[in-house]
Design a protein around this motif. Structure first.
Motif, PDB file in Angstrom:
ATOM      1  N   UNK A  96      17.286  11.992  13.123  1.00 56.60           N
ATOM      2  CA  UNK A  96      16.217  13.358  13.236  1.00 56.60           C
ATOM      3  C   UNK A  96      16.027  14.573  12.168  1.00 56.60           C
ATOM      4  N   UNK A  97      14.583  14.510  13.298  1.00 55.24           N
ATOM      5  CA  UNK A  97      13.720  15.728  11.934  1.00 55.24           C
ATOM      6  C   UNK A  97      13.018  14.436  11.561  1.00 55.24           C
ATOM      7  N   UNK A  98      12.933  13.163  11.890  1.00 59.21           N
ATOM      8  CA  UNK A  98      12.189  12.579  11.568  1.00 59.21           C
ATOM      9  C   UNK A  98      11.116  11.972  11.874  1.00 59.21           C
ATOM     10  N   UNK A  99      11.088  12.967  13.498  1.00 61.60           N
ATOM     11  CA  UNK A  99      10.214  11.530  14.787  1.00 61.60           C
ATOM     12  C   UNK A  99       9.754  12.186  15.465  1.00 61.60           C
ATOM     13  N   UNK A 100       8.723  12.271  15.882  1.00 53.12           N
ATOM     14  CA  UNK A 100       8.089  12.217  17.567  1.00 53.12           C
ATOM     15  C   UNK A 100       7.501  11.388  17.713  1.00 53.12           C
ATOM     16  N   UNK A 101       7.673  11.443  19.587  1.00 51.53           N
ATOM     17  CA  UNK A 101       7.126  10.858  20.986  1.00 51.53           C
ATOM     18  C   UNK A 101       5.607  12.121  21.487  1.00 51.53           C
ATOM     19  N   UNK A 102       5.414  11.708  21.551  1.00 60.11           N
ATOM     20  CA  UNK A 102       3.518  11.760  22.781  1.00 60.11           C
ATOM     21  C   UNK A 102       3.666  11.102  23.741  1.00 60.11           C
ATOM     22  N   UNK A 103       2.780  11.494  24.089  1.00 60.79           N
ATOM     23  CA  UNK A 103       1.998  11.387  25.498  1.00 60.79           C
ATOM     24  C   UNK A 103       0.383  11.677  25.297  1.00 60.79           C
ATOM     25  N   UNK A 104      -0.365  11.166  25.315  1.00 59.86           N
ATOM     26  CA  UNK A 104      -2.609  11.568  26.173  1.00 59.86           C
ATOM     27  C   UNK A 104      -1.846  11.585  26.931  1.00 59.86           C
ATOM     28  N   UNK A 105      -2.227  12.611  28.100  1.00 66.23           N
ATOM     29  CA  UNK A 105      -1.918  12.307  29.375  1.00 66.23           C
ATOM     30  C   UNK A 105      -3.859  12.454  30.558  1.00 66.23           C
ATOM     31  N   UNK A 106      -3.860  11.453  30.923  1.00 68.77           N
ATOM     32  CA  UNK A 106      -5.020  10.807  31.218  1.00 68.77           C
ATOM     33  C   UNK A 106      -5.318  11.004  33.276  1.00 68.77           C
ATOM     34  N   UNK A 149       1.015  -1.280   0.305  1.00 69.33           N
ATOM     35  CA  UNK A 149      -0.072  -0.111   0.567  1.00 69.33           C
ATOM     36  C   UNK A 149       0.856   1.213  -0.327  1.00 69.33           C
ATOM     37  N   UNK A 150       1.392   1.176   0.743  1.00 62.96           N
ATOM     38  CA  UNK A 150       3.118   2.592   1.370  1.00 62.96           C
ATOM     39  C   UNK A 150       3.914   2.970  -0.111  1.00 62.96           C
ATOM     40  N   UNK A 151       4.652   1.760  -0.976  1.00 66.36           N
ATOM     41  CA  UNK A 151       4.824   1.664  -2.536  1.00 66.36           C
ATOM     42  C   UNK A 151       3.760   2.176  -3.131  1.00 66.36           C
ATOM     43  N   UNK A 152       2.634   2.127  -3.537  1.00 66.75           N
ATOM     44  CA  UNK A 152       1.213   2.659  -4.178  1.00 66.75           C
ATOM     45  C   UNK A 152       1.924   4.504  -4.349  1.00 66.75           C
ATOM     46  N   UNK A 153       1.511   3.972  -2.380  1.00 59.88           N
ATOM     47  CA  UNK A 153       1.150   5.888  -1.899  1.00 59.88           C
ATOM     48  C   UNK A 153       2.038   6.669  -2.330  1.00 59.88           C
ATOM     49  N   UNK A 154       4.021   6.409  -2.442  1.00 64.66           N
ATOM     50  CA  UNK A 154       4.940   7.179  -2.965  1.00 64.66           C
ATOM     51  C   UNK A 154       5.337   6.673  -4.053  1.00 64.66           C
ATOM     52  N   UNK A 155       4.818   5.720  -4.808  1.00 61.34           N
ATOM     53  CA  UNK A 155       4.817   6.201  -6.298  1.00 61.34           C
ATOM     54  C   UNK A 155       3.694   7.708  -6.947  1.00 61.34           C
ATOM     55  N   UNK A 156       2.507   7.795  -6.274  1.00 61.89           N
ATOM     56  CA  UNK A 156       1.998   8.853  -6.373  1.00 61.89           C
ATOM     57  C   UNK A 156       2.655  10.681  -5.706  1.00 61.89           C
ATOM     58  N   UNK A 157       3.756  10.088  -5.143  1.00 62.50           N
ATOM     59  CA  UNK A 157       4.501  11.549  -5.455  1.00 62.50           C
ATOM     60  C   UNK A 157       3.767  11.753  -3.272  1.00 62.50           C
ATOM     61  N   UNK A 158       3.479  11.021  -2.281  1.00 67.12           N
ATOM     62  CA  UNK A 158       3.283  11.809  -1.126  1.00 67.12           C
ATOM     63  C   UNK A 158       3.896  11.558  -0.471  1.00 67.12           C
ATOM     64  N   UNK A 159       3.803  12.097   0.660  1.00 66.56           N
ATOM     65  CA  UNK A 159       4.935  11.756   1.812  1.00 66.56           C
ATOM     66  C   UNK A 159       4.173  11.174   3.256  1.00 66.56           C
ATOM     67  N   UNK A 160       4.426  10.450   3.695  1.00 67.49           N
ATOM     68  CA  UNK A 160       3.728   9.644   4.246  1.00 67.49           C
ATOM     69  C   UNK A 160       3.953   9.626   6.155  1.00 67.49           C
ATOM     70  N   UNK A 218       7.657  10.177   8.043  1.00 68.91           N
ATOM     71  CA  UNK A 218       7.943  11.136   9.056  1.00 68.91           C
ATOM     72  C   UNK A 218       7.219  10.262  10.776  1.00 68.91           C
ATOM     73  N   UNK A 219       7.610   9.105  11.661  1.00 68.96           N
ATOM     74  CA  UNK A 219       6.642   8.539  12.673  1.00 68.96           C
ATOM     75  C   UNK A 219       6.566   9.617  14.002  1.00 68.96           C
ATOM     76  N   UNK A 220       5.494   9.081  14.544  1.00 66.89           N
ATOM     77  CA  UNK A 220       4.609   9.890  15.439  1.00 66.89           C
ATOM     78  C   UNK A 220       4.421   8.647  16.637  1.00 66.89           C
ATOM     79  N   UNK A 221       5.114   8.334  17.911  1.00 70.63           N
ATOM     80  CA  UNK A 221       5.366   7.520  18.542  1.00 70.63           C
ATOM     81  C   UNK A 221       4.903   7.416  19.512  1.00 70.63           C
ATOM     82  N   UNK A 222       3.786   6.729  20.177  1.00 73.10           N
ATOM     83  CA  UNK A 222       2.821   6.922  21.460  1.00 73.10           C
ATOM     84  C   UNK A 222       3.511   6.509  22.692  1.00 73.10           C
TER      85      UNK A 222
END
Length: 236
Positions: A160-170, A89-100, A123-127
């Motif tokens: 570097x420049x391709x990730x973030x960490x995040x925490x949903x605070x409850x 799926x992502x191979x086809x998305x990238x072939x269309x020129x999109x950032x993922x 780019x990756x967002x890790x919980x």
């Protein structure tokens, strides 16, 4: 590849991009505060009350029509890395020129590394669910070995420049002591966000609450002792 939802436009899910968001089915965690509860089930046991799956070809046709309008696509869940068809799926998305952008809970480091090495994810967002000693209860487990989550976190820190960490605070799950531990764990991380719990109406365990803004700012001050770049997201 089982897709249960498509948000056709978002200015928030992919930082700095005009994007759409694809919601994949199934998760290996059961966080009580999950705001996509209908997607939380074992991947091999389809839910009886889920929205009909959206054909992958339909999503790709939409993306083809939006070339030049959208910059990227955010793939979230559920846990997208559980999807057997994610790579083609992502191979086809990238072939269309999109950032993922990929949202993940970090539990499948080998799959994560494969996508990055194939240049299928930009780019990756890790919980980061909680402090290490409270991880199991926060993800709805009795016990949990954090080794794979730690491996994913360390891998992302090498990008570097391709990730973030995040925490949903409850309120029911997070304390000042927890953020002291998280701060030690992720010390020096390039990006780390605290975001307040919001009841979406599709919560796995209803009856949970957000902390007040003053408390969130206190948590941020704790984290900034070891992660100076930490910030609040969606909070004044």
């Amino acid at each position: 590849m089982v897709i249960r939802g498509l948000q056709k436009l978002t200015l928030l899910d992919y930082p700095g991009k005009v994007a759409c968001t694809v919601f994949t089915d199934g998760c290996n965690f059961a966080c009580p505060f999950c705001h996509n509860a209908s997607l939380v089930h074992r991947p091999d046991v389809p839910p009886t009350n889920a929205a009909p799956a959206i054909p992958t070809d339909e999503v790709l046709a939409f993306l083809k029509k939006r070339q030049g309008i959208l910059d990227g696509i955010c793939v979230t869940g559920g846990e997208p890395l559980l999807q057997a068809g994610l790579i083609p799926f992502l191979e086809q998305v990238k072939a269309l020129g999109y950032q993922v952008k990929l949202d993940t809970n970090g539990s499948l480091p080998a799959r994560l590394k494969e996508l990055v090495e194939r240049n299928l994810v930009d780019y990756v967002a890790m919980d980061v669910k909680n402090a290490p000693d409270k991880y199991a209860e926060t993800i709805g487990r009795r016990i949990y070995d954090l080794a794979q989550v730690r491996e994913s976190a360390e891998f992302l820190r090498s990008l570097p420049g391709r990730y973030e960490f995040r925490t949903t605070v409850v309120r029911e799950f997070h304390t000042a002591a927890d953020f002291e531990q998280i701060g030690i764990w992720l010390a020096g991380a390039e990006r780390y966000f605290l975001q307040s719990f919001i009841d979406s109406g599709d919560i796995l365990s209803p009856g949970l609450h957000a902390h007040d803004p003053e408390t969130l700012h206190k948590f941020l001050a704790i984290v900034r002792q070891t992660i100076p770049a930490a910030a609040l997201r969606g909070i004044d």
